[in-house]
Scaffold this active site. Structure first.
Site, mmCIF file in Angstrom:
data_model
loop_
_atom_site.group_PDB
_atom_site.id
_atom_site.type_symbol
_atom_site.label_atom_id
_atom_site.label_comp_id
_atom_site.label_asym_id
_atom_site.label_seq_id
_atom_site.Cartn_x
_atom_site.Cartn_y
_atom_site.Cartn_z
ATOM 1 C CB CYS A 2 37.116 61.767 57.967
ATOM 2 S SG CYS A 2 36.646 59.825 58.637
ATOM 3 N NE ARG A 27 35.905 67.270 56.776
ATOM 4 C CZ ARG A 27 35.124 67.516 56.160
ATOM 5 N NH1 ARG A 27 34.180 68.656 55.495
ATOM 6 N NH2 ARG A 27 34.483 66.568 54.867
ATOM 7 C CD1 TRP A 75 31.650 60.629 62.645
ATOM 8 C CD2 TRP A 75 31.424 59.213 61.057
ATOM 9 N NE1 TRP A 75 29.973 60.129 62.767
ATOM 10 C CE2 TRP A 75 29.624 59.588 61.660
ATOM 11 C CE3 TRP A 75 31.218 58.599 59.540
ATOM 12 C CZ2 TRP A 75 28.785 58.162 61.418
ATOM 13 C CZ3 TRP A 75 29.957 57.696 59.320
ATOM 14 C CH2 TRP A 75 28.743 58.181 60.218
ATOM 15 C CG ASN A 101 36.374 63.458 54.169
ATOM 16 O OD1 ASN A 101 35.854 63.506 54.002
ATOM 17 N ND2 ASN A 101 34.967 62.322 54.598
ATOM 18 N N GLY A 102 35.378 58.487 53.254
ATOM 19 C CA GLY A 102 34.919 58.644 52.301
ATOM 20 C C GLY A 102 34.703 57.036 52.466
ATOM 21 C CD GLU A 481 16.443 72.383 63.043
ATOM 22 O OE1 GLU A 481 16.112 71.651 62.413
ATOM 23 O OE2 GLU A 481 17.841 72.825 63.170
ATOM 24 C CE LYS A 485 20.373 71.969 65.697
ATOM 25 N NZ LYS A 485 20.196 71.555 64.537
ATOM 26 C CD GLU A 488 22.081 67.294 66.262
ATOM 27 O OE1 GLU A 488 22.793 66.974 65.185
ATOM 28 O OE2 GLU A 488 21.232 68.984 66.111
ATOM 29 C CG HIS A 504 -4.682 60.363 65.477
ATOM 30 N ND1 HIS A 504 -5.675 60.347 65.262
ATOM 31 C CD2 HIS A 504 -4.740 61.926 64.550
ATOM 32 C CE1 HIS A 504 -7.286 61.018 64.725
ATOM 33 N NE2 HIS A 504 -5.495 61.967 64.508
ATOM 34 C CE LYS A 603 28.605 72.483 60.812
ATOM 35 N NZ LYS A 603 26.980 72.591 61.610
HETATM 36 C C1 F6R Z 1 21.457 69.094 62.780
HETATM 37 C C2 F6R Z 1 22.402 68.845 60.927
HETATM 38 C C3 F6R Z 1 22.371 68.184 60.881
HETATM 39 C C4 F6R Z 1 22.659 68.420 58.743
HETATM 40 C C5 F6R Z 1 22.402 67.259 57.856
HETATM 41 C C6 F6R Z 1 22.111 68.266 57.290
HETATM 42 O O1 F6R Z 1 21.868 69.519 63.234
HETATM 43 O O2 F6R Z 1 23.172 69.887 61.223
HETATM 44 O O3 F6R Z 1 20.825 67.392 60.483
HETATM 45 O O4 F6R Z 1 21.612 69.428 58.784
HETATM 46 O O5 F6R Z 1 23.124 66.617 58.395
HETATM 47 O O6 F6R Z 1 23.803 68.531 56.222
HETATM 48 P P1 F6R Z 1 24.170 69.759 55.306
HETATM 49 O O7 F6R Z 1 23.586 71.220 55.276
HETATM 50 O O8 F6R Z 1 24.958 70.079 55.046
HETATM 51 O O9 F6R Z 1 23.918 69.021 53.732
#
Ligand code: F6R
Length: 608
Positions: A2, A27, A75, A101-102, A481, A485, A488, A504, A603
């Site tokens: 949010c 967000r 969100w 937000n929260g 990672e 990527k 997602e 396994h 995010k």
């Molecule tokens: C994936 C991604 C998330 C963040 C995670 C932690 O691309 O961006 O997995 O890495 O939500 O976020 P931060 O680093 O802001 O604590």
């Protein structure tokens, strides 16, 4: 999770709110709404993106003349995305309007209490409870009412409140969710993040938990919970407005991939001395490092992946034992933390709820906390004993790229700093490491030239059902990672596997044409990885491999090979992630996905 914007000034509020929300859509983007005061509070909101809200305003031919207002991009947590669950929410009588937000944890009991008083609710959200509660507590004074309300609610919140009886005021507060105040000329603002307001002001107050702000056109007053006025330093932003713009790229994600070398240079170079690492402004002395018993690195998502790379590198260079935890697990598993332990918290946003809670858990045990954070002045940065900033600049795309790669670089710096303090690396060795570390940005830059080749390859693999990414040691951490990527942003199912573990169980999923990305940069493990590639090839897999220049043997087993420049293999994750970012990006584009705003995500994850 949010985004919030608020405006009070001499101009029409709506355009400012909509413009600000546009910068906060990262967000949350399942619904949006604004409320402005114009002979009463007028609210317009809708399920969908900000463009849907703009359409609705246009279609309904509404004149939004109010010069004060609040806006929200959502969100969903409580209640599915729908028009009625969108923010702003109002009290039943329309006197109060709230953006939030929260998460309010005790919203059920508050709802019961308000229902008993005869109040009726229209949405499934916890935010509507705040609007009704604010109205219920209202005593004619916005600040006093806010103090009473926050005494009754539990959870995480950033709130912006409008009231018909004070059409010149916005009252706002934050606790465990970000909120800042923008200071303008004859106008003032609130927002969840700086990019929302960068067009209007560079001067901000960064609010602490439970600081209440009363915003008027010509004044901003801050209060504590006893309604005592607080004075605060102004935080002046120096970045360019273009740092938060797409600059001609189709998506922020591509812009941010390309910005990685620059972010790495800014993060690494000022901390390199000829034969030493200099971590300015941190209070951890050489003696403190000598005394460290164990390091706990705690993070979520990609930051957790960077932490796993960190574990390999720190243990190798300094011989200090490192445990890596997911923040959401760490906070509830009653971790064993001892006096001489160090806790490293990693977070791009500095606001992730679980990570922040893990930080507090560590502090509760009296453990020193050093954080690696990108957003200056964020909650995690403010609550840590020491902060090492990643200088990636604002990261807007939901999927992190430059945030992750700069986190890796701080892990390398820390490993060398610890190694030197523990006297595990001598001067000459350090000089060599520093030389190799200096090369990291240019190696990353050189890998960007793979873009066209990867774009073509993405067409071939865009319809994959499953993709496996395998590696050993640091390559396994990097595989995690790469796999995240891809899944997602492209919605292709993908898993990362320690290459030796595949047989396994998981190898039964490999069938004709399954794509396996194999990372083989660790010299001592190279042959083993080649055997693992042969195993999946024998079961019909198509293999894209990544190896260090010169290790051409891999071409005998893989269908496609990307070479990374020869460098210290401890730093290889910085290179191998780049082709994986590009592959994920182009596969997502090929599949018609919204790269910057993947479905169901946001995010900054400020809820548990
Ligand atoms: C994936 C991604 C998330 C963040 C995670 C932690 O691309 O961006 O997995 O890495 O939500 O976020 P931060 O680093 O802001 O604590």
């Amino acid at each position: 999770m949010c985004g919030i914007v608020g405006y009070v000034g001499l101009e029409q509020a709506a355009p400012v709110l909509l413009q600000g929300l546009g910068k906060l859509e990262y967000r949350g983007y399942d619904s949006a709404g604004i409320a402005v005061y114009q002979n009463g509070i007028f609210t317009i909101k809708t399920k969908g993106r900000l463009t849907d809200l703009k359409e609705k305003i246009k279609k309904e031919d509404i004149t939004l003349s109010g010069k004060i207002g609040i806006g929200h991009t959502r969100w969903a947590t409580h209640g599915a995305p729908s028009d009625v669950n969108s923010h702003p929410h109002s009290s039943e009588n329309g006197r109060i309007s709230v953006v939030h937000n929260g998460i309010i944890e005790n919203y059920m009991e508050l709802k019961e209490m308000l229902l008993k008083k005869g109040r009726k609710f229209v949405s499934e959200t916890d935010t509507e409870i705040i609007a009704q509660l604010f109205d219920d507590c209202y005593n004619g004074d916005m600040v006093e009412t806010m103090i009473e309300v926050i005494g009754k609610i539990r959870g995480a919140y950033a709130l912006g409140v409008l009231c018909t009886e004070h059409p010149d005021q916005i009252v706002a507060v934050r606790k465990d969710s970000p909120l800042l105040v923008g200071l303008g000329e004859k106008e003032n603002y609130i927002a969840s993040d700086i990019p929302a307001l960068l067009e209007y002001t560079r001067d901000y107050y960064l609010l602490e938990d439970n600081e209440i702000v009363l915003l008027k056109q010509n004044s901003v007053t801050l209060f504590d919970l006893n309604k005592k006025e607080i004075k605060k330093e102004v935080f002046h932003v120096t970045w360019d407005v273009s740092a938060a713009e797409k600059d001609g790229y189709d998506y922020f994600m591509m812009k941010e991939i390309v910005e990685q070398p620059e972010g790495l240079r800014k993060t690494i170079f000022p901390r390199l001395k000829e034969q030493a690492i200099q971590l300015d402004h941190i209070s951890l002395t050489q003696q403190d490092v000598k005394n460290i018993n164990k390091i706990h690195i705690v993070a979520c998502g990609s930051a957790w992946h960077a932490s796993i790379v960190g574990k390999y590198v720190i243990e190798k260079v300094s011989r200090i034992p490192v445990e890596v935890d997911l923040a959401s697990e760490f906070r509830y598993r009653n971790p064993i933390l001892q006096k001489n332990d160090l806790c490293i918290i990693v977070s791009q946003s500095g606001e992730t709820a679980d990570t922040l809670a893990a930080l507090r858990e560590a502090k509760k045990h009296g453990v020193r906390v050093l954080s690696i954070v990108n957003v200056v002045g964020s909650s995690i940065a403010r609550e840590s004993d020491d902060v090492l900033y990643t200088w990636a600049g604002p990261e807007i795309a939901v999927a992190t790229t430059k945030g992750y790669s700069t986190q890796l670089s701080v892990m390398y710096l820390l490993a060398l700093y610890f190694g030197a303090a523990k006297e595990h690396i001598g001067k000459e060795e350090m000089a060599k490491y520093i030389q190799d570390l200096k090369k990291v940005p240019e190696d990353v830059e050189s890998l960007l030239s793979l873009e066209e080749r990867i774009k073509t390859l993405a067409k071939e693999y865009a319809q994959s059902k499953d993709v496996f990414v395998i590696g050993r040691g640091i390559d396994y951490a990097a595989a995690m990672e790469g796999s995240l990527k891809l899944k997602e942003i492209s919605y292709i199912h993908s898993e990362a596997y320690a290459a030796g573990e595949l047989k396994h169980g998981t190898i039964s999923l490999i069938e004709d044409g399954t794509l396996v990305v194999a990372i083989a940069t660790q010299e001592a493990l190279f042959e083993k990885l080649v055997s693992n590639i042969k195993e999946v090839k024998a079961r019909g897999a198509r293999v894209i491999a990544m190896a260090v220049e010169g290790n051409d043997d891999i071409e005998k087993v893989a269908d496609e090979v990307f070479y990374i420049p020869k460098t210290n293999e401890l730093f290889s994750a910085s290179s191998t992630v780049v082709p994986m970012q590009l592959l994920a990006y182009y596969i997502a584009v090929e599949r018609g996905c919204d790269v910057d705003k993947p479905r169901n995500l946001a995010k900054s994850v400020t809820v548990e």
